[in-house]
Design a protein around this motif. Structure first.
Motif, mmCIF file in Angstrom:
data_model
loop_
_atom_site.group_PDB
_atom_site.id
_atom_site.type_symbol
_atom_site.label_atom_id
_atom_site.label_comp_id
_atom_site.label_asym_id
_atom_site.label_seq_id
_atom_site.Cartn_x
_atom_site.Cartn_y
_atom_site.Cartn_z
ATOM 1 N N GLN A 175 2.269 4.769 0.042
ATOM 2 C CA GLN A 175 1.709 6.063 0.426
ATOM 3 C C GLN A 175 2.731 7.188 0.317
ATOM 4 N N ASN A 186 0.858 -1.188 0.000
ATOM 5 C CA ASN A 186 0.000 0.000 0.000
ATOM 6 C C ASN A 186 0.895 1.239 0.000
ATOM 7 N N GLN A 235 -7.909 0.321 -7.788
ATOM 8 C CA GLN A 235 -8.796 0.243 -6.636
ATOM 9 C C GLN A 235 -10.165 0.875 -6.912
ATOM 10 N N PHE A 236 -10.376 1.270 -8.159
ATOM 11 C CA PHE A 236 -11.624 1.925 -8.590
ATOM 12 C C PHE A 236 -11.889 3.223 -7.832
ATOM 13 N N ASN A 237 -10.810 3.858 -7.409
ATOM 14 C CA ASN A 237 -10.898 5.179 -6.789
ATOM 15 C C ASN A 237 -10.665 6.199 -7.897
ATOM 16 N N THR A 238 -11.704 6.447 -8.691
ATOM 17 C CA THR A 238 -11.545 7.212 -9.927
ATOM 18 C C THR A 238 -11.163 8.668 -9.685
ATOM 19 N N LEU A 239 -11.642 9.258 -8.600
ATOM 20 C CA LEU A 239 -11.326 10.672 -8.367
ATOM 21 C C LEU A 239 -9.838 10.861 -8.116
ATOM 22 N N ASN A 240 -9.252 10.041 -7.247
ATOM 23 C CA ASN A 240 -7.815 10.146 -7.010
ATOM 24 C C ASN A 240 -7.015 9.744 -8.245
ATOM 25 N N ALA A 241 -7.527 8.750 -8.986
ATOM 26 C CA ALA A 241 -6.834 8.330 -10.206
ATOM 27 C C ALA A 241 -6.776 9.473 -11.214
ATOM 28 N N TYR A 247 -4.570 3.869 -7.981
ATOM 29 C CA TYR A 247 -5.921 4.241 -7.558
ATOM 30 C C TYR A 247 -6.966 3.744 -8.553
#
Length: 588
Positions: free
Chosen positions: A425, A423, A549-555, A546
């Motif tokens: 960071q 992970n 992880q389907f975190n589209t906004l951060n991607a 991202y």
């Protein structure tokens, strides 16, 4: 093929249009295969065509060239395709010298280098193992044998540089006349009217003669004094080396005075350039990759453990990649395998160190640095330069190719992160003093650019020059971000702009005789390695992480951050080139 074979042993200037075209297109193919942009491929093809009295019009894409050549009487079109693409800065440099060598052998002035003995020694001794040492030795011998010749050479170089704009304009006029001649030929294979052909050829010859005559007049006195010194009698070398390329050729015993080299001889030199083995073994290439990625990690904020992991991973990954590419395995597959192996090696190294020091287990971001050796800096930058020259097909293809490599690399890194449950960071701050940080950044940037230059197959002197430029520009970029709070996008633009200006200053210093003539390297071989280390590889990986992880906004956030920095790099180089190069400043 029959007409080419018939004229294979004829002097180039007397050969048929098909034989001349075979040389022009082959040089373009070698230049394209070395990774340079379409604008430079066209320029090189024009440089080769000019002394032959040929005008060339070429469509250049990522892996193919379609070129139409005409000599005012006949016209021929040739198409070549490359199976793959890559980067070879040594070949780019050698082709510059080949262009000057060919031009002088055909009785014209050199273009890229004022002291043609360097080009002569390099091209004539390509089959020798110490070809670079031979070129340096020849320059020293010429200048040591006759101080008057050296002084005359410097005076002639100064005069030639002073008249460079005027000479270039006459050559542009000559090319325009050739273009109008070609336009009057009609369809391919048609026969022009005799009177049109005669008038057009006469106009073209007149324009070309005026351009070369200007060069001859500007330094004929210097050439005469250089030819009368002792160097003029030392195995025929001094007569060419002791004066600039544009000097009077009547005093030279070289074959260009009586017809020049043959088509066969020119192709034999190109054979040696094409078949040159890489300068560095896969093992040394892996070491350079390890150094570059370890330095890259430090510049991104990593510490000793992060650098150690990246060093091991990148070294092993690049060694594997070289082995696979040497066997002509598909580029995308080789990139994916190399990235996965590099990331696993980095993680394994840190886990091994973690047995003795558990702190190493917390460095989850280090493996990102281990995969940065696959960043396609050359196609990213040359694609932007092609777009700046309004060559959108080639530019879009190069950028698409670069993003495809990036996509494969980031997907491989993401897959490893999911397999071993990482992970990332970011890197922990090291809290160093500003002066110490600036000094360490300078060293790290130097080592990183040197490593990437080796990956691009740059000779050591070229790699060291690029490393000095990169050390100055990347340190300035990072210090502006930290101390002046300059946005990363603006800092990247200013860093690339300074790299372009420093490369131009270096090249100009060589042309004016302030630096040894054998250090005249192509700008692109200095600028691209020096700014590759500015490519936001960490941003691009985070965007893919991202997205996985389907975190589209951060991607999207990290993807647009990376995009803004990436587009600012070629814009900075283009700005520097526009300010210093009239062929880029005006649309001609």
């Amino acid at each position: 093929m029959e007409d080419i074979e018939r004229d294979y042993d004829k002097p180039i200037v007397e050969a048929c249009i098909a034989a001349k075209t075979s040389l022009i297109v082959r040089v373009g193919m070698l230049e394209l295969g070395a990774g340079t942009g379409s604008f430079r491929v066209r320029e090189m093809m024009h440089r080769i065509a000019y002394p032959m009295g040929v005008h060339v019009r070429a469509d250049v894409n990522l892996t193919d060239i379609e070129a139409t050549c005409t000599d005012g009487v006949s016209r021929i079109t040739e198409v070549v395709d490359l199976p793959t693409t890559g980067v070879n800065t040594e070949r780019i440099w050698l082709l510059e010298h080949f262009a000057d060598w060919l031009s002088v052998k055909c009785g014209q002035a050199g273009t890229y280098h004022t002291m043609t003995v360097v080009s002569r020694e390099l091209v004539d001794n390509l089959d020798e193992p110490n070809v670079y040492a031979a070129a340096r030795k020849a320059v020293k011998e010429v200048l040591a044998q006759d101080q008057d010749a050296a002084k005359a050479l410097k005076d002639a170089v100064a005069t030639a540089v002073h008249n460079e704009d005027e000479i270039s304009q006459n050559r542009i006029d000559a090319a325009a006349i050739d273009t109008r001649t070609a336009a009057g030929l009609g369809t391919v294979g048609s026969t022009p009217r005799p009177e049109d052909s005669k008038d057009s050829k006469a106009a073209s010859v007149s324009a070309c003669a005026s351009a070369d005559g200007m060069a001859k007049d500007s330094d004929s006195s210097a050439a005469g004094s250089a030819a009368t010194g002792p160097s003029a009698t030392s195995q025929g070398r001094g007569s060419e080396a002791g004066r600039p390329a544009s000097s009077d050729k009547s005093a030279s015993p070289e074959p260009q005075a009586t017809g020049g080299i043959t088509v066969r001889q020119a192709h034999e030199r190109l054979d040696l350039i094409e078949r040159r083995k890489p300068l560095y073994s896969p093992l040394f290439s892996g070491f350079a990759s390890a150094v570059a990625c370890a330095a890259f990690v430090f510049l991104l904020g990593g510490g000793p453990y992060d650098m150690a992991g990246a060093f091991v991973g990148a070294g092993i990954g690049q060694w594997v990649r070289r082995q696979m590419l040497g066997r002509r395995i598909n580029q995308f597959f080789a990139t994916g395998v190399a990235v996965i192996i590099a990331a696993l090696a980095c993680v394994g190294t840190l886990r091994l160190v973690g047995i003795f020091d558990p702190v190493a287990l917390k460095h989850d971001t280090a493996y990102i640095g281990a995969i940065l050796f696959v960043i396609p800096g050359f196609p990213l930058v040359t694609g932007g330069l092609d777009i700046a020259k309004l060559d959108f097909p080639s530019g879009v293809q190069r950028i698409t190719y670069a993003f495809s490599i990036i996509l494969v690399a980031t997907l491989g890194g993401w897959a490893v992160a999911r397999m071993v449950m990482l992970n990332p960071q970011g890197f922990e701050p090291m809290n160093l003093s500003p002066w110490l940080m600036a000094g360490l950044r300078l060293i790290a940037a130097f080592c990183g650019v040197w490593g990437f230059s080796v990956l691009f197959n740059s000779p050591q002197r070229m790699a060291l020059v690029a490393a000095v430029i990169g050390a100055l520009t990347d340190t300035m970029r990072l210090e502006m971000q930290d101390l002046l709070h300059v946005p990363p996008e603006m800092a990247a633009f200013l860093g690339a702009f300074l790299a372009g200006m420093l490369a131009t200053v270096w090249r100009s210093s060589v042309r004016h005789g302030l630096l040894p003539p054998h250090l005249g390297y192509p700008r692109i071989s200095l600028t691209v390695p020096s700014i590759v280390i500015m490519v936001p590889g960490l941003y691009m990986y985070r965007a893919m992480f991202y997205l996985g992880q389907f975190n589209t906004l951060n991607a999207l956030d990290w993807a647009f951050r990376a995009f803004m920095v990436i587009i600012c790099l070629p814009i900075g180089l283009v700005t520097a080139r526009v300010l210093t190069d009239r062929s880029w400043r005006y649309d001609v």
